[in-house]
Write an enzyme that holds these catalytic residues in place. Structure first.
Site, mmCIF file in Angstrom:
data_model
loop_
_atom_site.group_PDB
_atom_site.id
_atom_site.type_symbol
_atom_site.label_atom_id
_atom_site.label_comp_id
_atom_site.label_asym_id
_atom_site.label_seq_id
_atom_site.Cartn_x
_atom_site.Cartn_y
_atom_site.Cartn_z
ATOM 1 N N LYS A 22 3.731 6.186 -3.817
ATOM 2 C CA LYS A 22 3.089 4.905 -3.488
ATOM 3 C C LYS A 22 2.905 4.775 -1.972
ATOM 4 C CE LYS A 22 5.807 1.179 -3.123
ATOM 5 N NZ LYS A 22 5.675 0.519 -1.799
ATOM 6 N N ASN A 23 3.953 5.116 -1.215
ATOM 7 C CA ASN A 23 3.890 4.901 0.230
ATOM 8 C C ASN A 23 2.969 5.887 0.943
ATOM 9 O OD1 ASN A 23 5.579 2.769 -0.075
ATOM 10 N ND2 ASN A 23 7.372 3.708 0.913
ATOM 11 N N ARG A 92 3.053 -6.632 1.787
ATOM 12 C CA ARG A 92 3.041 -6.464 3.234
ATOM 13 C C ARG A 92 2.185 -5.285 3.700
ATOM 14 N NH1 ARG A 92 6.175 -8.358 6.772
ATOM 15 N NH2 ARG A 92 5.909 -6.404 7.849
ATOM 16 N N CYS A 116 10.004 -10.906 4.121
ATOM 17 C CA CYS A 116 10.224 -10.500 2.736
ATOM 18 C C CYS A 116 11.715 -10.398 2.497
ATOM 19 C CB CYS A 116 9.515 -9.195 2.418
ATOM 20 S SG CYS A 116 10.302 -7.783 3.147
ATOM 21 N N ARG A 121 10.809 -8.142 9.230
ATOM 22 C CA ARG A 121 9.664 -7.208 9.257
ATOM 23 C C ARG A 121 8.470 -7.684 10.087
ATOM 24 N NH1 ARG A 121 9.160 -4.561 3.344
ATOM 25 N NH2 ARG A 121 8.585 -2.668 4.419
ATOM 26 N N PRO A 122 8.632 -7.740 11.402
ATOM 27 C CA PRO A 122 7.516 -8.149 12.265
ATOM 28 C C PRO A 122 6.427 -7.076 12.337
ATOM 29 C CG PRO A 122 9.397 -7.462 13.586
ATOM 30 C CD PRO A 122 9.832 -7.378 12.149
ATOM 31 N N ILE A 123 5.271 -7.431 12.945
ATOM 32 C CA ILE A 123 4.192 -6.427 13.123
ATOM 33 C C ILE A 123 3.826 -6.262 14.600
ATOM 34 C CG2 ILE A 123 3.183 -6.638 10.804
ATOM 35 C CD1 ILE A 123 0.946 -8.365 12.250
ATOM 36 N N ASP A 124 4.779 -6.644 15.468
ATOM 37 C CA ASP A 124 4.497 -6.581 16.905
ATOM 38 C C ASP A 124 4.084 -5.175 17.371
ATOM 39 O OD1 ASP A 124 7.258 -6.120 16.150
ATOM 40 O OD2 ASP A 124 7.682 -5.835 18.272
ATOM 41 N N LEU A 125 4.686 -4.139 16.787
ATOM 42 C CA LEU A 125 4.363 -2.773 17.223
ATOM 43 C C LEU A 125 2.925 -2.398 16.857
ATOM 44 C CD1 LEU A 125 7.712 -1.065 16.113
ATOM 45 C CD2 LEU A 125 7.070 -1.688 18.446
ATOM 46 N N ASP A 310 15.006 3.599 1.642
ATOM 47 C CA ASP A 310 14.520 3.337 0.282
ATOM 48 C C ASP A 310 15.390 3.979 -0.801
ATOM 49 O OD1 ASP A 310 12.483 1.835 1.317
ATOM 50 O OD2 ASP A 310 10.888 3.287 0.927
ATOM 51 N N LEU A 332 18.034 0.150 9.158
ATOM 52 C CA LEU A 332 16.608 -0.149 9.347
ATOM 53 C C LEU A 332 16.235 -1.600 9.064
ATOM 54 C CD1 LEU A 332 16.436 2.940 9.593
ATOM 55 C CD2 LEU A 332 14.199 2.766 8.577
ATOM 56 N N ARG A 402 5.968 -2.865 -9.035
ATOM 57 C CA ARG A 402 5.223 -2.661 -7.796
ATOM 58 C C ARG A 402 5.237 -1.190 -7.377
ATOM 59 N NH1 ARG A 402 7.357 -5.826 -3.105
ATOM 60 N NH2 ARG A 402 5.929 -4.317 -2.215
HETATM 61 C C1 UD1 Z 1 7.691 1.641 5.290
HETATM 62 C C2 UD1 Z 1 7.788 1.810 3.786
HETATM 63 C C3 UD1 Z 1 9.086 1.223 3.263
HETATM 64 C C4 UD1 Z 1 10.276 1.836 4.005
HETATM 65 C C5 UD1 Z 1 10.082 1.712 5.518
HETATM 66 C C6 UD1 Z 1 11.155 2.437 6.294
HETATM 67 C C7 UD1 Z 1 5.470 1.715 3.113
HETATM 68 C C8 UD1 Z 1 4.392 0.972 2.423
HETATM 69 N N1 UD1 Z 1 6.658 1.127 3.183
HETATM 70 O O1 UD1 Z 1 7.685 0.234 5.556
HETATM 71 O O2 UD1 Z 1 9.181 1.514 1.865
HETATM 72 O O3 UD1 Z 1 11.445 1.160 3.625
HETATM 73 O O4 UD1 Z 1 8.815 2.261 5.907
HETATM 74 O O5 UD1 Z 1 11.201 3.776 5.951
HETATM 75 O O6 UD1 Z 1 5.282 2.832 3.544
HETATM 76 N N2 UD1 Z 1 9.416 -3.070 12.904
HETATM 77 C C9 UD1 Z 1 9.273 -3.880 14.024
HETATM 78 N N3 UD1 Z 1 8.009 -4.173 14.452
HETATM 79 C C10 UD1 Z 1 6.897 -3.693 13.828
HETATM 80 C C11 UD1 Z 1 7.052 -2.865 12.702
HETATM 81 C C12 UD1 Z 1 8.329 -2.560 12.257
HETATM 82 O O7 UD1 Z 1 10.253 -4.320 14.608
HETATM 83 O O8 UD1 Z 1 5.784 -3.980 14.280
HETATM 84 C C13 UD1 Z 1 10.776 -2.730 12.416
HETATM 85 C C14 UD1 Z 1 11.040 -3.212 10.982
HETATM 86 O O9 UD1 Z 1 11.417 -4.569 10.930
HETATM 87 C C15 UD1 Z 1 12.148 -2.262 10.564
HETATM 88 C C16 UD1 Z 1 11.783 -0.956 11.283
HETATM 89 O O10 UD1 Z 1 10.896 -1.335 12.337
HETATM 90 O O11 UD1 Z 1 13.383 -2.709 11.050
HETATM 91 C C17 UD1 Z 1 11.108 0.070 10.412
HETATM 92 O O12 UD1 Z 1 10.030 -0.533 9.722
HETATM 93 P P1 UD1 Z 1 8.710 0.263 9.348
HETATM 94 O O13 UD1 Z 1 8.953 1.735 9.498
HETATM 95 O O14 UD1 Z 1 7.557 -0.319 10.058
HETATM 96 O O15 UD1 Z 1 8.583 -0.066 7.796
HETATM 97 P P2 UD1 Z 1 7.252 -0.295 6.988
HETATM 98 O O16 UD1 Z 1 6.166 0.564 7.521
HETATM 99 O O17 UD1 Z 1 6.995 -1.758 6.841
#
Ligand code: UD1
Length: 425
Positions: A22-23, A92, A116, A121-125, A310, A332, A402
């Site tokens: 899925k991922n 997400r 969630c 789970r921010p998207i700042d990056l 996961d 994480l 899902r």
């Molecule tokens: C993806 C996987 C999810 C897995 C995760 C970690 C998908 C669809 N989902 O989620 O199953 O558990 O990787 O292996 O592929 N973070 C920030 N800012 C950001 C983005 C992330 O601080 O802009 C933090 C997150 O809160 C978390 C860490 O970075 O603590 C890792 O998250 P990330 O690797 O981005 O996870 P996802 O891509 O959402």
């Protein structure tokens, strides 16, 4: 609402086939937006998250022909660049359309996904990377409104101060159609990222450093990508790990087919630490349980190639019946222990302190009613139920739907007593 009714204590045996990840499939579907011609994808898992993202592409105007485990997406007909709240709030990972929509159309609006169950789970990056490439970003009315500079996004040096799978994927896709070279430093190295890089390469983009933490993407300068061959989704390493844990927790010998053993290494290592033996032959693996009792395990979740977050919940389920105390540290996601109280309802003895769980051994788990809270937590409850004495009902299994294709069918094929039922309420 459906629930799963599982009567534990049955030995499992036989073999099952693993589906596509899925991922890996989600970014591959998002990357179809980078083309103005049809993209064919095979070995797609038939799960709700995939259907949700395909629905989003359909709303944007793409022609989506989805049947079973294949899909043909023609993003040449996309007319809208607004990813609506109704879809993004359900999943997400819909944020993955941000990079491709922006780089192909120069402007887009994507709903903010919100939090969630497993954490903030921010998207700042994601946003910082796009800004480094020249995008102007505004958050208004719950939407990210992104506008590329005149002429399109520009290659840039993107340095992540934290490793993020999703942000790496969004940046890769944005960079694929940008002008010039984008360097991504501290990139995620997951097999799902490698699949996306290979797809972009097949679409005509040169990428150096694939599989490493430092990627260089030579953008197409605004030209849409063309994927001439179907993309076959890699096997799901989390589905593989989950079924290996099913073998371990029931002290059974199970075989998985169509796997990629390289992606499974950290999971296999931990199962072997617990006394299991994994025999890998090509794209098959057979798990043999220990002769005596399962041993304890110490786990710290990390980015790939470290131990996957996961798989944390599933190993916690197995550890409940090991011979000694196990320690599991989640690095994480700050809130990824929702399964602890539900596992304790089944008779486990797990103590939490901050982001560390101490799993004290019990001789036996006992069936009870439990509630699934997120995708992987749900599978941990199913695993525990397979080993528990008596009957367990796992509720809220829409979380499982899902990400696991036909979980109950596959476990039943291995001999588990598991049924999907409808509750009256
Ligand atoms: C993806 C996987 C999810 C897995 C995760 C970690 C998908 C669809 N989902 O989620 O199953 O558990 O990787 O292996 O592929 N973070 C920030 N800012 C950001 C983005 C992330 O601080 O802009 C933090 C997150 O809160 C978390 C860490 O970075 O603590 C890792 O998250 P990330 O690797 O981005 O996870 P996802 O891509 O959402």
């Amino acid at each position: 609402m459906d629930y799963l009714e599982i009567t534990g204590g049955k030995k499992l045996s036989g073999s099952i086939s693993i589906g596509g990840a899925k991922n890996a499939a989600l970014p591959v579907i998002a990357a179809a937006i980078l083309s103005d011609q049809p993209t064919e994808i095979e070995n797609l898992p038939n799960v709700v998250d995939i259907r949700t993202l395909l629905r989003l592409l359909d709303i944007l105007g793409a022609k989506v022909e989805h049947e079973g485990n294949s899909v043909r997406i023609d993003a040449g007909s996309i007319r809208s660049t607004r990813a609506v709240y109704e879809i993004v709030s359900q999943m997400r990972a819909s944020i993955l359309v941000l990079g491709p929509l922006l780089t192909r159309f120069g402007e887009c609006e994507v709903s903010l996904p919100g939090g969630c169950a497993i954490g903030q789970r921010p998207i700042d990056l994601h946003l910082k990377a796009l800004e480094a490439m020249g995008a102007k970003i505004e958050i208004k009315g719950g939407y990210v409104h992104a506008v590329a500079p005149e002429g399109g996004l520009q290659g840039a040096k993107v340095i992540f101060d934290k490793i993020s799978v999703g942000a790496t994927e969004n940046t890769l896709m944005a960079a694929a159609m940008a002008h010039g070279v984008t360097e991504i430093i501290n990139a995620a190295r997951e097999p799902e990222i490698v699949q996306l890089c290979e797809m972009l390469q097949a679409g005509g983009v040169t990428i150096e450093g694939i599989g490493t933490g430092r990627l260089s993407v030579h953008g197409s300068g605004g030209a849409p990508l063309h994927y001439n061959k179907p993309i076959s989704i890699i096997p799901d390493r989390i589905e593989e790990g989950t079924y290996l844990c099913a073998g371990a927790i029931t002290y059974s010998t199970v075989t998985l087919e169509r796997i990629n053993p390289e992606h499974l290494q950290s999971t296999i290592d931990k199962l072997e630490t617990m006394g299991c033996h994994c025999d890998v032959q090509g794209d098959r693996v057979t798990l043999f349980p220990p002769n005596g009792r399962l041993k304890e395990v110490h786990i710290v979740t990390a980015e790939y190639p470290g131990f996957p977050t996961d798989m944390q919940a599933q190993f916690m389920a197995v550890a409940t019946i090991a011979s000694n105390e196990s320690l599991i540290e989640e690095r994480l996601f700050e809130n990824r222990f929702m399964h602890v109280s539900e596992l304790n309802r089944l008779g486990a003895d797990i103590w939490l302190k901050g982001n560390v769980a101490a799993v004290r051994p019990v001789d036996q788990l006992y069936g009870a009613d439990v509630m699934a809270t997120d995708l992987r937590a749900s599978s941990a409850l199913v695993l525990a139920a397979l080993a528990a004495e008596g009957t367990t009902r796992v509720r809220r299994i829409y979380h499982l739907d899902r990400g696991y294709e036909d979980l109950q069918g596959k476990l039943a094929a291995l001999g588990a007593d598991i049924q999907r039922k409808k509750s009256q309420a």
